[in-house]
Design an enzyme around this catalytic site. Structure first.
Site, PDB file in Angstrom:
ATOM      1  N   ARG A 103     -15.524  13.664   9.565  1.00  0.00           N
ATOM      2  CA  ARG A 103     -15.113  12.372  10.097  1.00  0.00           C
ATOM      3  C   ARG A 103     -14.740  12.549  11.559  1.00  0.00           C
ATOM      4  O   ARG A 103     -13.663  13.047  11.885  1.00  0.00           O
ATOM      5  CB  ARG A 103     -13.911  11.880   9.290  1.00  0.00           C
ATOM      6  CG  ARG A 103     -13.577  10.440   9.527  1.00  0.00           C
ATOM      7  CD  ARG A 103     -12.316  10.063   8.773  1.00  0.00           C
ATOM      8  NE  ARG A 103     -11.147  10.607   9.409  1.00  0.00           N
ATOM      9  CZ  ARG A 103     -10.097  11.111   8.760  1.00  0.00           C
ATOM     10  NH1 ARG A 103     -10.082  11.160   7.462  1.00  0.00           N
ATOM     11  NH2 ARG A 103      -9.070  11.555   9.433  1.00  0.00           N
ATOM     12  N   HIS A 137      -9.463   8.020  10.395  1.00  0.00           N
ATOM     13  CA  HIS A 137      -9.733   7.487   9.054  1.00  0.00           C
ATOM     14  C   HIS A 137      -9.986   5.983   9.142  1.00  0.00           C
ATOM     15  O   HIS A 137     -10.991   5.476   8.652  1.00  0.00           O
ATOM     16  CB  HIS A 137      -8.547   7.782   8.140  1.00  0.00           C
ATOM     17  CG  HIS A 137      -8.608   7.069   6.831  1.00  0.00           C
ATOM     18  ND1 HIS A 137      -9.500   7.412   5.847  1.00  0.00           N
ATOM     19  CD2 HIS A 137      -7.903   6.015   6.359  1.00  0.00           C
ATOM     20  CE1 HIS A 137      -9.338   6.595   4.818  1.00  0.00           C
ATOM     21  NE2 HIS A 137      -8.381   5.744   5.106  1.00  0.00           N
ATOM     22  N   TYR A 139      -2.534  15.618  12.623  1.00  0.00           N
ATOM     23  CA  TYR A 139      -2.839  16.602  11.566  1.00  0.00           C
ATOM     24  C   TYR A 139      -4.122  17.396  11.804  1.00  0.00           C
ATOM     25  O   TYR A 139      -4.358  18.362  11.131  1.00  0.00           O
ATOM     26  CB  TYR A 139      -2.922  15.902  10.203  1.00  0.00           C
ATOM     27  CG  TYR A 139      -3.879  14.723  10.129  1.00  0.00           C
ATOM     28  CD1 TYR A 139      -5.236  14.923   9.898  1.00  0.00           C
ATOM     29  CD2 TYR A 139      -3.423  13.426  10.312  1.00  0.00           C
ATOM     30  CE1 TYR A 139      -6.112  13.856   9.845  1.00  0.00           C
ATOM     31  CE2 TYR A 139      -4.290  12.350  10.270  1.00  0.00           C
ATOM     32  CZ  TYR A 139      -5.630  12.556  10.028  1.00  0.00           C
ATOM     33  OH  TYR A 139      -6.502  11.504   9.990  1.00  0.00           O
TER      34      TYR A 139
HETATM   35  C1  LIG Z   1      -6.041   4.488  -5.558  1.00  0.00           C
HETATM   36  C2  LIG Z   1      -5.813   4.511  -4.078  1.00  0.00           C
HETATM   37  N1  LIG Z   1      -4.853   5.311  -3.563  1.00  0.00           N
HETATM   38  C3  LIG Z   1      -4.630   5.314  -2.232  1.00  0.00           C
HETATM   39  C4  LIG Z   1      -5.367   4.524  -1.395  1.00  0.00           C
HETATM   40  C5  LIG Z   1      -5.104   4.531   0.107  1.00  0.00           C
HETATM   41  N2  LIG Z   1      -6.226   5.231   0.768  1.00  0.00           N
HETATM   42  C6  LIG Z   1      -7.235   4.553   1.333  1.00  0.00           C
HETATM   43  S1  LIG Z   1      -8.445   5.545   1.901  1.00  0.00           S
HETATM   44  C7  LIG Z   1      -7.615   6.944   1.420  1.00  0.00           C
HETATM   45  C8  LIG Z   1      -8.236   8.298   1.651  1.00  0.00           C
HETATM   46  C9  LIG Z   1      -9.554   8.415   0.981  1.00  0.00           C
HETATM   47  O1  LIG Z   1     -10.184   9.600   1.317  1.00  0.00           O
HETATM   48  P1  LIG Z   1     -11.635   9.960   0.841  1.00  0.00           P
HETATM   49  O2  LIG Z   1     -11.809   9.605  -0.590  1.00  0.00           O
HETATM   50  O3  LIG Z   1     -11.927  11.343   1.236  1.00  0.00           O
HETATM   51  O4  LIG Z   1     -12.586   8.951   1.621  1.00  0.00           O
HETATM   52  P2  LIG Z   1     -12.738   8.737   3.191  1.00  0.00           P
HETATM   53  O5  LIG Z   1     -11.895   7.540   3.546  1.00  0.00           O
HETATM   54  O6  LIG Z   1     -12.334   9.968   3.884  1.00  0.00           O
HETATM   55  O7  LIG Z   1     -14.168   8.414   3.397  1.00  0.00           O
HETATM   56  C10 LIG Z   1      -6.410   6.594   0.841  1.00  0.00           C
HETATM   57  C11 LIG Z   1      -5.410   7.571   0.349  1.00  0.00           C
HETATM   58  C12 LIG Z   1      -6.361   3.716  -1.971  1.00  0.00           C
HETATM   59  N3  LIG Z   1      -7.128   2.902  -1.232  1.00  0.00           N
HETATM   60  N4  LIG Z   1      -6.576   3.723  -3.309  1.00  0.00           N
END
Ligand SMILES: Cc1ncc(C[n+]2csc(CCOP(=O)(O)OP(=O)(O)O)c2C)c(N)n1
Lengths: 390, 328
Positions: A284, A288, A297
């Site tokens: 990425r 985010h 971080y």
């Molecule tokens: C069940 C849930 N917990 C927490 C969140 C908050 N949240 C949104 S994106 C994210 C990180 C997701 O990381 P990843 O699955 O690696 O996908 P990326 O966004 O890096 O593509 C979090 C913790 C959420 N949307 N849904």
């Protein structure tokens, strides 16, 4: 090779439980690659593909336009036009490779970041902005585009994808040999989502029923601030083995390899051979989302390192070096990207706010007397202000 | 077989499911043990044998998986009927139900439908261990986008399950498990059933209106019988639908009696009784002779089964509330 300690000895061989660090690793020896970061075409014994010049230019165009969608939307957020934006900078190849491998009858279950895949499905990028602007929750018709609405709860859509794939099976649209009929599902998720129960339950259901689904994980190394080591002690693609289906790690910054691997996995699914996990190994580059501060971080060294693997740059080098493009191609594309930017900027500001009463419209397919009464009451209340500020 | 037969609730539901599957090839049943075993309560007995494994699907033991894949099936044009084995095991699927099932129609501005039924055997009184006797209805009734119904007798079971399956919105379908194999009623399959989302006066009376649903309908009817011998006349309404609530028969009754006792097994705090009380107060304030009283489970976790009969609202506690109401 990682300088982190390997864990376990004896029966738990280090190759299985090695802890990978995000900055050191290059994806490992298993990484499927067809185009190196330097723009060299390499070959792979299992996942090769003959790309026409037309196809290659198409990939390049798709990635440039996808990046443009991302940068425009980020700028719109900075100007206060969007509440938030989930950026995809650096993930263009993973998304275009996967998106272009689909057939019209295949069905996509996206997260909230699949802007490049949406673009491949023919969704006007303007429609992606509504959710982030707060005027709707996705305005395309999932059934018409075979592209589900964005899903915010991490991993939830993976189960929907498996269920949909089970529906495809029941419709007899798997393994008939008819390329226009046989269909598959692709379910997208992130490395963080790989820790969710729903994703793992999705694996189990798909394996148990041999559902025609491709699990497409974009391992961009981070789940907001949490590194990949917080989610797994083995390379993610290897998890598939534990569920009983193949897993492949592909260079997610290599659009050619991502395309070839996803295409093969989708074909397996359509042929009735069941699920595959594709781990698109990427990074990425952006934050985010626009509310994130990765400097808290993430090491800037890592970012610099991954910049050298830029998915667009490497294809650009390849196209140029092999004389597959001329300056007019770049000029035209430049203009196209500018027009797209203009379309997004102007279109975004013109997206109408929903009417307050519209909130009652689609709670149900068949509304209830209770809701009608609430709606009428609210309408009368709103009407009572009419003329007040005349 | 003749047109009329006496059936249990379990049989009524089984026959209703069978009829729904015959009527519409898109209807699928999914859940743990629903196939060969016919479900732990035998509600799906014989269905897999007749409709095959593709339509009566034994699932892995993953509730979120069951509901989440059913979402995908519904998006593909199927009408999944999901069985949650026991009320206390619906919580692993809670996220899928409240965040996905309930919101898909709204999220898509009506473009995606969720014609899904989630069957939950609910309530106590069967001497079970922990997690097998819960009443989670308020959690679902509090969720916009879900419709919640509770049947209380075999005939309703037969009709309501078919109506819920034919309905285009997601329905949480609550089945009072302690009634499954209890009383038999005569079913006339050629009758015209009441619409799904309606409540029904099941006993007329003039002194106090007793509102109940699912397992407490029987308790309320017993109380009405006992009250009659004391010269008191209770009107009993089987709500049948918890979301939406069908309040017209309730208001009509309350305007006549001026007194209301609500009874359910679920915890009283913020339960269905609270909602009913609020609505009755808003609508019938000047007809009320006494505050709306609630008789339900205490605000404790469901107790060990040796004391569940004390915990559950029974005839005496309903009668006590009736007395208190009449004392105002
Ligand atoms: C069940 C849930 N917990 C927490 C969140 C908050 N949240 C949104 S994106 C994210 C990180 C997701 O990381 P990843 O699955 O690696 O996908 P990326 O966004 O890096 O593509 C979090 C913790 C959420 N949307 N849904």
């Amino acid at each position: 090779m990682s300088d982190r300690p390997t864990v376990g000895t004896g029966t738990f061989g280090p190759d299985l439980v090695e802890v990978f660090g995000p900055s050191q690793q290059d994806g490992g020896p298993e990484l499927v690659q067809l185009l190196t970061p330097e723009g060299e075409r390499v070959h792979h014994p299992e996942f090769d593909h003959d790309f026409s010049a037309e196809e290659l230019r198409g990939f390049y165009r798709d990635m440039v336009l996808t990046r443009r969608i991302d940068t425009e939307a980020t700028a719109l957020q900075r100007h206060g036009e969007l509440g938030i934006w989930a950026q995809l900078l650096g993930q263009e190849a993973a998304q275009i490779g996967a998106g272009r491998a689909l057939r019209p009858q295949d069905y996509v279950f996206p997260t909230y970041r699949e802007h490049g895949v949406a673009y491949c499905r023919g969704i006007d990028p303007l429609n992606l902005l509504g959710l982030f602007r707060g005027v709707d929750q996705g305005s395309w018709d999932p059934a018409e585009k075979n592209f589900g609405l964005y899903t915010i709860v991490i991993g939830a859509q993976v189960l929907h994808g498996v269920g949909y794939a089970m529906g495809i099976q029941r419709d007899g649209a798997v393994g008939t040999g008819d390329p226009d009929r046989d269909a598959a599902v692709i379910a997208h998720f992130g490395d963080g989502a790989s820790s969710q129960g729903d994703v793992n339950e999705g694996f189990i259901f798909a394996a148990s029923y041999n559902a025609p689904v491709v699990f497409f994980c974009q391992n961009n190394q981070w789940a907001i601030s949490e590194p990949i080591e917080r989610q797994t002690r083995i390379p993610l693609y290897q998890r598939a083995l534990g569920f009983g289906f193949p897993g492949v790690r592909v260079d997610g910054n290599d659009v050619l390899a991502t395309y070839a691997v996803t295409k093969a996995a989708l074909q397996r699914a359509r042929d009735g051979q069941g699920p595959t996990l594709v781990e698109a190994y990427t990074y990425r580059m952006g934050a985010h989302t626009t509310t994130d501060d990765p400097t808290r971080y993430r090491l800037s060294d890592d970012v610099e390192h991954w910049k050298l693997k830029d998915p667009i740059e490497r294809l650009r080098v390849y196209l140029r070096r092999n004389g597959l493009v001329d300056q007019a191609f770049f000029d035209d594309l430049d203009q196209e990207a500018k027009d797209l930017g203009h379309h997004l900027r102007e279109g975004c500001k013109a997206l109408p706010d929903p009417q307050p009463l519209s909130v009652f419209d689609h709670v149900f397919t068949e509304t209830t007397d209770e809701l009608v009464a609430q709606r009428d009451g609210y309408e009368a209340y709103l009407a009572s202000f009419e003329g007040e500020h005349a | 077989m003749s047109g009329l037969q006496k059936i249990t609730l379990a049989k009524g539901l089984n026959m209703g499911l069978r009829k729904a599957m015959e009527d519409d090839p898109k209807v699928l049943i999914m859940g743990e043990d629903v196939g060969k075993l016919g479900g732990v309560f035998r509600i799906t007995d014989g269905l897999q044998k007749d409709f095959g494994e593709d339509r009566v699907i034994d699932s892995p033991l993953a509730e979120s998986g069951i509901v989440g894949t059913a979402v995908g099936m519904a998006l593909r044009g199927y009408r999944p009927v999901v069985e949650i084995q026991f009320d206390g095991f619906v919580y692993p699927a809670y996220d899928q139900i409240v965040c996905q099932v309930a919101k898909m129609t709204f999220r898509s501005q009506g473009k995606s439908k969720m014609p899904m039924v989630i069957r939950i055997p609910f309530g106590g009184g069967i001497g079970a261990v922990e997690h097998h006797s819960e009443s989670p209805e308020a959690q679902f009734a509090h969720t916009p986008g879900l419709k919640v119904v509770a049947c209380s007798n075999p005939v309703d079971g037969y009709w309501m399950i078919q109506q819920a399956i034919a309905h285009d919105d997601p329905v949480i379908f609550l089945e009072p498990k302690r009634q499954y194999h209890a009383d038999k009623l005569e079913l006339d399959e050629s009758a015209t059933p009441a619409p799904l989302f309606t409540s029904r006066v099941v006993r007329t009376g003039s002194d106090v209106t007793v509102l109940a649903y699912g397992p407490t309908v029987k308790t309320a009817l017993k109380a009405a019988e006992a009250a009659e011998s004391e010269g008191r006349s209770l009107e009993v309404i089987d709500l049948r639908t918890l979301s939406p609530l069908d309040m017209a028969p309730v208001f009509e009754s309350v305007r006549r009696t001026g007194r209301v006792v609500v009874t359910h097994e679920a915890h009283v705090n913020l339960g269905m009784g609270a909602e009913l009380s609020a609505r009755i107060t808003e609508e019938c304030f000047y007809s009320l002779e006494a505050p709306v009283l609630r008789v339900g489970g205490f605000d404790t976790p469901y107790p060990p089964s040796r004391i569940e009969e004390e915990w559950l609202p029974d005839l005496d506690r309903v009668m006590d509330a009736v007395d208190r109401s009449l004392d105002y």
